[in-house]
Scaffold this motif. Structure first.
Motif, PDB file in Angstrom:
ATOM      1  N   VAL A 129      11.620   3.748  -9.588  1.00 54.77           N
ATOM      2  CA  VAL A 129      12.946   3.435 -10.136  1.00 54.77           C
ATOM      3  C   VAL A 129      13.420   2.055  -9.694  1.00 54.77           C
ATOM      4  CG1 VAL A 129      15.403   4.066 -10.040  1.00 54.77           C
ATOM      5  CG2 VAL A 129      13.667   5.842 -10.372  1.00 54.77           C
ATOM      6  N   PHE A 130      13.217   1.726  -8.422  1.00 50.18           N
ATOM      7  CA  PHE A 130      13.870   0.545  -7.864  1.00 50.18           C
ATOM      8  C   PHE A 130      12.969  -0.674  -7.705  1.00 50.18           C
ATOM      9  CE2 PHE A 130      16.728   3.923  -6.337  1.00 50.18           C
ATOM     10  CZ  PHE A 130      17.922   3.421  -6.823  1.00 50.18           C
ATOM     11  N   LEU A 131      11.657  -0.502  -7.728  1.00 51.56           N
ATOM     12  CA  LEU A 131      10.773  -1.618  -7.393  1.00 51.56           C
ATOM     13  C   LEU A 131      10.006  -2.126  -8.605  1.00 51.56           C
ATOM     14  CD1 LEU A 131       9.308  -0.349  -3.992  1.00 51.56           C
ATOM     15  CD2 LEU A 131      11.121  -2.049  -4.333  1.00 51.56           C
ATOM     16  N   ARG A 132       9.848  -3.429  -8.628  1.00 53.77           N
ATOM     17  CA  ARG A 132       8.990  -4.104  -9.602  1.00 53.77           C
ATOM     18  C   ARG A 132       8.030  -5.002  -8.822  1.00 53.77           C
ATOM     19  NH1 ARG A 132      11.121  -0.685 -11.639  1.00 53.77           N
ATOM     20  NH2 ARG A 132      12.407  -0.577 -13.524  1.00 53.77           N
ATOM     21  N   PRO A 133       6.924  -5.417  -9.447  1.00 54.66           N
ATOM     22  CA  PRO A 133       5.985  -6.284  -8.731  1.00 54.66           C
ATOM     23  C   PRO A 133       6.674  -7.499  -8.118  1.00 54.66           C
ATOM     24  CG  PRO A 133       4.995  -5.527 -10.768  1.00 54.66           C
ATOM     25  CD  PRO A 133       6.432  -5.052 -10.791  1.00 54.66           C
ATOM     26  N   ARG A 134       6.314  -7.765  -6.864  1.00 55.97           N
ATOM     27  CA  ARG A 134       6.791  -8.888  -6.057  1.00 55.97           C
ATOM     28  C   ARG A 134       8.193  -8.674  -5.497  1.00 55.97           C
ATOM     29  NH1 ARG A 134       3.866 -10.856 -10.051  1.00 55.97           N
ATOM     30  NH2 ARG A 134       5.662 -11.212 -11.414  1.00 55.97           N
ATOM     31  N   ASP A 135       8.814  -7.522  -5.773  1.00 51.22           N
ATOM     32  CA  ASP A 135      10.048  -7.190  -5.057  1.00 51.22           C
ATOM     33  C   ASP A 135       9.727  -6.964  -3.586  1.00 51.22           C
ATOM     34  OD1 ASP A 135      11.685  -7.324  -7.254  1.00 51.22           O
ATOM     35  OD2 ASP A 135      11.779  -5.159  -7.595  1.00 51.22           O
ATOM     36  N   ARG A 136      10.748  -7.028  -2.759  1.00 55.18           N
ATOM     37  CA  ARG A 136      10.566  -6.763  -1.332  1.00 55.18           C
ATOM     38  C   ARG A 136      11.186  -5.426  -0.959  1.00 55.18           C
ATOM     39  NH1 ARG A 136      11.972 -12.882   0.806  1.00 55.18           N
ATOM     40  NH2 ARG A 136       9.919 -13.772   0.351  1.00 55.18           N
ATOM     41  N   VAL A 137      10.518  -4.735  -0.050  1.00 57.79           N
ATOM     42  CA  VAL A 137      11.009  -3.465   0.454  1.00 57.79           C
ATOM     43  C   VAL A 137      11.019  -3.527   1.969  1.00 57.79           C
ATOM     44  CG1 VAL A 137       8.688  -2.458   0.333  1.00 57.79           C
ATOM     45  CG2 VAL A 137      10.675  -0.956   0.436  1.00 57.79           C
ATOM     46  N   LEU A 138      12.094  -3.023   2.565  1.00 54.42           N
ATOM     47  CA  LEU A 138      12.298  -3.097   4.005  1.00 54.42           C
ATOM     48  C   LEU A 138      11.897  -1.768   4.637  1.00 54.42           C
ATOM     49  CD1 LEU A 138      13.506  -5.376   5.773  1.00 54.42           C
ATOM     50  CD2 LEU A 138      15.696  -4.193   5.642  1.00 54.42           C
ATOM     51  N   LEU A 139      10.977  -1.815   5.597  1.00 53.07           N
ATOM     52  CA  LEU A 139      10.503  -0.606   6.260  1.00 53.07           C
ATOM     53  C   LEU A 139      10.498  -0.786   7.765  1.00 53.07           C
ATOM     54  CD1 LEU A 139       8.298  -1.211   3.686  1.00 53.07           C
ATOM     55  CD2 LEU A 139       7.664   1.101   4.291  1.00 53.07           C
ATOM     56  N   GLU A 140      10.578   0.340   8.474  1.00 53.76           N
ATOM     57  CA  GLU A 140      10.286   0.332   9.901  1.00 53.76           C
ATOM     58  C   GLU A 140       8.815  -0.030  10.099  1.00 53.76           C
ATOM     59  OE1 GLU A 140      12.719   4.465  10.717  1.00 53.76           O
ATOM     60  OE2 GLU A 140      10.884   4.364   9.539  1.00 53.76           O
ATOM     61  N   THR A 141       8.509  -0.565  11.253  1.00 57.25           N
ATOM     62  CA  THR A 141       7.107  -0.753  11.593  1.00 57.25           C
ATOM     63  C   THR A 141       6.898  -0.405  13.060  1.00 57.25           C
ATOM     64  OG1 THR A 141       5.225  -2.288  11.526  1.00 57.25           O
ATOM     65  CG2 THR A 141       7.354  -3.260  12.082  1.00 57.25           C
ATOM     66  N   PRO A 142       6.034   0.608  13.348  1.00 58.36           N
ATOM     67  CA  PRO A 142       5.195   1.353  12.407  1.00 58.36           C
ATOM     68  C   PRO A 142       6.008   2.374  11.620  1.00 58.36           C
ATOM     69  CG  PRO A 142       4.980   2.290  14.602  1.00 58.36           C
ATOM     70  CD  PRO A 142       5.848   1.069  14.755  1.00 58.36           C
ATOM     71  N   THR A 143       5.378   2.915  10.564  1.00 61.25           N
ATOM     72  CA  THR A 143       6.074   3.891   9.741  1.00 61.25           C
ATOM     73  C   THR A 143       5.061   4.786   9.031  1.00 61.25           C
ATOM     74  OG1 THR A 143       7.871   4.156   8.145  1.00 61.25           O
ATOM     75  CG2 THR A 143       6.199   2.508   7.623  1.00 61.25           C
ATOM     76  N   TYR A 144       5.577   5.716   8.244  1.00 63.44           N
ATOM     77  CA  TYR A 144       4.773   6.684   7.503  1.00 63.44           C
ATOM     78  C   TYR A 144       3.874   5.981   6.500  1.00 63.44           C
ATOM     79  CZ  TYR A 144       4.000  10.247   3.870  1.00 63.44           C
ATOM     80  OH  TYR A 144       3.446  11.069   2.916  1.00 63.44           O
ATOM     81  N   PHE A 145       2.563   6.210   6.592  1.00 63.47           N
ATOM     82  CA  PHE A 145       1.627   5.458   5.750  1.00 63.47           C
ATOM     83  C   PHE A 145       1.741   5.832   4.274  1.00 63.47           C
ATOM     84  CE2 PHE A 145      -0.829   8.454   8.546  1.00 63.47           C
ATOM     85  CZ  PHE A 145      -0.811   9.549   7.699  1.00 63.47           C
ATOM     86  N   GLY A 146       2.202   7.053   3.955  1.00 61.91           N
ATOM     87  CA  GLY A 146       2.382   7.423   2.554  1.00 61.91           C
ATOM     88  C   GLY A 146       3.443   6.583   1.874  1.00 61.91           C
ATOM     89  N   ALA A 147       4.488   6.205   2.613  1.00 60.34           N
ATOM     90  CA  ALA A 147       5.519   5.330   2.053  1.00 60.34           C
ATOM     91  C   ALA A 147       4.958   3.925   1.833  1.00 60.34           C
ATOM     92  CB  ALA A 147       6.725   5.282   2.982  1.00 60.34           C
ATOM     93  N   ILE A 148       4.194   3.425   2.803  1.00 60.70           N
ATOM     94  CA  ILE A 148       3.578   2.099   2.638  1.00 60.70           C
ATOM     95  C   ILE A 148       2.731   2.076   1.374  1.00 60.70           C
ATOM     96  CG2 ILE A 148       2.011   0.396   3.647  1.00 60.70           C
ATOM     97  CD1 ILE A 148       2.786   1.423   6.407  1.00 60.70           C
ATOM     98  N   ASP A 149       1.913   3.110   1.176  1.00 66.02           N
ATOM     99  CA  ASP A 149       1.040   3.168   0.000  1.00 66.02           C
ATOM    100  C   ASP A 149       1.848   3.211  -1.295  1.00 66.02           C
ATOM    101  OD1 ASP A 149      -1.274   3.089   1.457  1.00 66.02           O
ATOM    102  OD2 ASP A 149      -1.642   5.241   1.412  1.00 66.02           O
ATOM    103  N   ALA A 150       2.927   4.013  -1.320  1.00 63.93           N
ATOM    104  CA  ALA A 150       3.733   4.136  -2.536  1.00 63.93           C
ATOM    105  C   ALA A 150       4.356   2.806  -2.921  1.00 63.93           C
ATOM    106  CB  ALA A 150       4.814   5.198  -2.338  1.00 63.93           C
ATOM    107  N   PHE A 151       4.842   2.061  -1.940  1.00 66.90           N
ATOM    108  CA  PHE A 151       5.490   0.790  -2.230  1.00 66.90           C
ATOM    109  C   PHE A 151       4.459  -0.276  -2.613  1.00 66.90           C
ATOM    110  CE2 PHE A 151       8.668   2.502   1.046  1.00 66.90           C
ATOM    111  CZ  PHE A 151       9.325   3.244   0.068  1.00 66.90           C
ATOM    112  N   ARG A 152       3.299  -0.237  -1.978  1.00 67.29           N
ATOM    113  CA  ARG A 152       2.227  -1.168  -2.369  1.00 67.29           C
ATOM    114  C   ARG A 152       1.786  -0.898  -3.799  1.00 67.29           C
ATOM    115  NH1 ARG A 152      -2.345   0.204   0.849  1.00 67.29           N
ATOM    116  NH2 ARG A 152      -3.414  -1.640   0.129  1.00 67.29           N
ATOM    117  N   ALA A 153       1.685   0.377  -4.165  1.00 65.82           N
ATOM    118  CA  ALA A 153       1.265   0.729  -5.520  1.00 65.82           C
ATOM    119  C   ALA A 153       2.259   0.223  -6.560  1.00 65.82           C
ATOM    120  CB  ALA A 153       1.098   2.247  -5.635  1.00 65.82           C
ATOM    121  N   ALA A 154       3.536   0.127  -6.180  1.00 65.22           N
ATOM    122  CA  ALA A 154       4.554  -0.405  -7.083  1.00 65.22           C
ATOM    123  C   ALA A 154       4.519  -1.928  -7.161  1.00 65.22           C
ATOM    124  CB  ALA A 154       5.944   0.057  -6.641  1.00 65.22           C
ATOM    125  N   GLY A 155       3.646  -2.550  -6.371  1.00 70.46           N
ATOM    126  CA  GLY A 155       3.515  -4.009  -6.385  1.00 70.46           C
ATOM    127  C   GLY A 155       4.481  -4.730  -5.482  1.00 70.46           C
TER     128      GLY A 155
END
Length: 469
Positions: free
Chosen positions: A183-209
């Motif tokens: 819903v919220f992400l398009r390729p080259r958008d930025r997403v703010l995450l904790e580091t380290p964090t849940y790898f499933g979230a990292i994968d989902a956001f990477r897949a969105a570009g």
């Protein structure tokens, strides 16, 4: 070299009786054919890969020679070793950080995924809860109305006013996270995450570009000033936080910090996912209120699930959506499919009617396992450092090495599957951590830790006793 990535890609490379160089060459061919290694992708230097895998440099040289002879890779002095442009491959595939239990042998121990163990009493409870699960044949794209109402009541009772229309049922928490990413992400958008964090979230956001931006996790979780500064500097389109029993560190963000982050989110109108999937797994004092309770109308999306509390096989999650966003997120939920499994939702409806009992049962099951794993590690691997968390389901363990990814491969040869902690970093993390869930059968933990000890002794001997502390 991205050691966590390569350790994941080559985690099962020793799979046969052929010479080691042949097994390594075949594992790399599989990576190329599957699309995980794309044309012109750079392969690690021979010495670096040999160090990661615990083999001789000559073995890597022989594997690369075999691949070059077959036209799979090209080798050029000065530019390194690369996948050949003409090498056969499938469609490009992300090198997922999310581990998989496929192919697990009965004599192996899997510390890569944390899921509750069902006992006979719970199996009976599931069968009983499914009694009315097959009475209708309707589509509920947003979820079973009775279940949405029950969850809305739960949020309201816990200080977050919610109507049933603000609740969506999803296929697990991962489904909720992926839905919001779409819903919220398009390729080259930025997403703010904790580091380290849940790898499933990292994968989902990477897949969105999207491009991930990390905010460090401290002993108090993410610091509000660091979060606000990163949001102002990078202008992200989405943020992801796990303030309660953070995955993987187990930290709990204090109440005052939650208030400040809620204010920052509300001021910036920054859509923020608050991952609540571990909120029910406290072992002592009650956790602070959710971040969203301090700004109920801010764009904070709460994600919940039964996977950690009861059973991952239900694949039942949910999403609390602020009223202003219910329309577009609800539409995206309908477009993704016509609703989650009705039997699973009916079962969840019955189970969640007795939520306090579920929480107590989970604590009673997990607390002894946590304490046993901590005691065994202190006995057999006293040089490994960790803090015992007040909730969640993980120990975040620091090893006295900068090559934890390589150690995971040594452990695999001893029948213990591990996930390198550095793979849970948004930015580069020290390759010194592993995440150990305490969700294995307690009866199996002593043998698992003995194997870890044997693997560590072998690894240390090979490394020549290199230490950090």
């Amino acid at each position: 070299m991205d050691a966590p990535c390569w350790s994941a890609l080559l985690s099962g490379w020793r799979a046969g009786d052929s010479p080691l160089y042949g097994q390594l060459a075949e594992a790399l061919r599989v990576g190329i054919r599957s699309g995980q290694l794309s044309p012109a992708a750079v392969l690690p230097a021979e010495r670096a890969l040999a160090g990661l895998l615990g083999i001789s440099r000559s073995t890597v040289v022989a594997a690369y020679d075999a691949l070059a002879d077959g036209g799979w890779i090209t080798r050029k002095r000065g530019s390194g070793t690369r996948v050949a442009a003409t090498a056969p491959r499938g469609a490009d595939v992300l090198a997922l950080r999310t581990p998989s239990a496929l192919g697990l042998r009965e004599d192996e121990f899997d510390f890569t995924i944390a899921v509750p163990l069902l006992n006979d009493s719970q199996r009976g409870e599931l069968r009983e809860a499914a009694h009315d699960a097959f009475q209708e044949s309707l589509y509920y794209p947003h979820g079973l109305p009775e279940l949405r109402a029950l969850l809305a009541e739960m949020y309201t009772r816990e200080g977050l006013p919610t109507t049933p229309e603000m609740v969506l049922i999803t296929s697990g928490a991962q489904g909720a996270i992926s839905l919001l990413a779409n819903v919220f992400l398009r390729p080259r958008d930025r997403v703010l995450l904790e580091t380290p964090t849940y790898f499933g979230a990292i994968d989902a956001f990477r897949a969105a570009g999207a491009e991930a931006v990390g905010v460090p996790v401290t002993a108090q979780g993410v610091l509000p000033d660091a979060f606000a500064q990163a949001a102002q500097q990078h202008s992200p389109r989405l943020a992801f936080l796990t303030p309660t029993f953070q995955n993987p560190t187990g930290t709990v963000m204090p109440t005052r910090a939650r208030e400040k982050i809620a204010a920052a989110v509300a001021e910036a109108r920054l859509p923020t996912i608050e991952d609540d999937t571990l909120i029910d797994l406290g072992f002592g004092a009650e956790a602070p209120p959710r971040i969203s309770t301090f700004a109920p109308d801010a764009p904070i999306f709460n994600v919940g699930s039964l996977s950690k509390l009861y059973w991952a096989g239900l694949r039942l999650g949910w999403l609390r959506v602020p009223a202003a966003h219910a329309g577009p997120v609800g539409q995206a939920r309908t477009l993704s499919d016509f609703g989650s499994s009705l039997p699973g939702q009916h079962i969840a409806l019955k189970l969640l009617q007795d939520l306090p009992r579920l929480r107590q049962q989970r604590r009673e099951a997990v607390t002894p396992a946590r304490d046993l794993l901590a005691a065994l590690l202190r006995l057999h691997l006293p040089e490994w450092r960790f803090s015992v968390p007040d909730g969640g389901q993980f120990l975040w363990v620091e090893l006295p090495t900068r090559q934890a990814s390589a150690f995971t491969l040594t452990a695999a040869r001893h029948g213990v599957r591990l996930f390198p902690g550095a793979a849970m970093g948004v930015d580069a993390l020290p390759d010194s951590f592993v995440r150990l869930p305490f969700t294995l059968d307690p009866a199996r933990l002593p043998e698992a830790v003995l194997r870890l000890k044997a693997a560590w002794d072998e690894f240390e001997a090979r490394q020549g006793g290199e230490r950090l502390a």
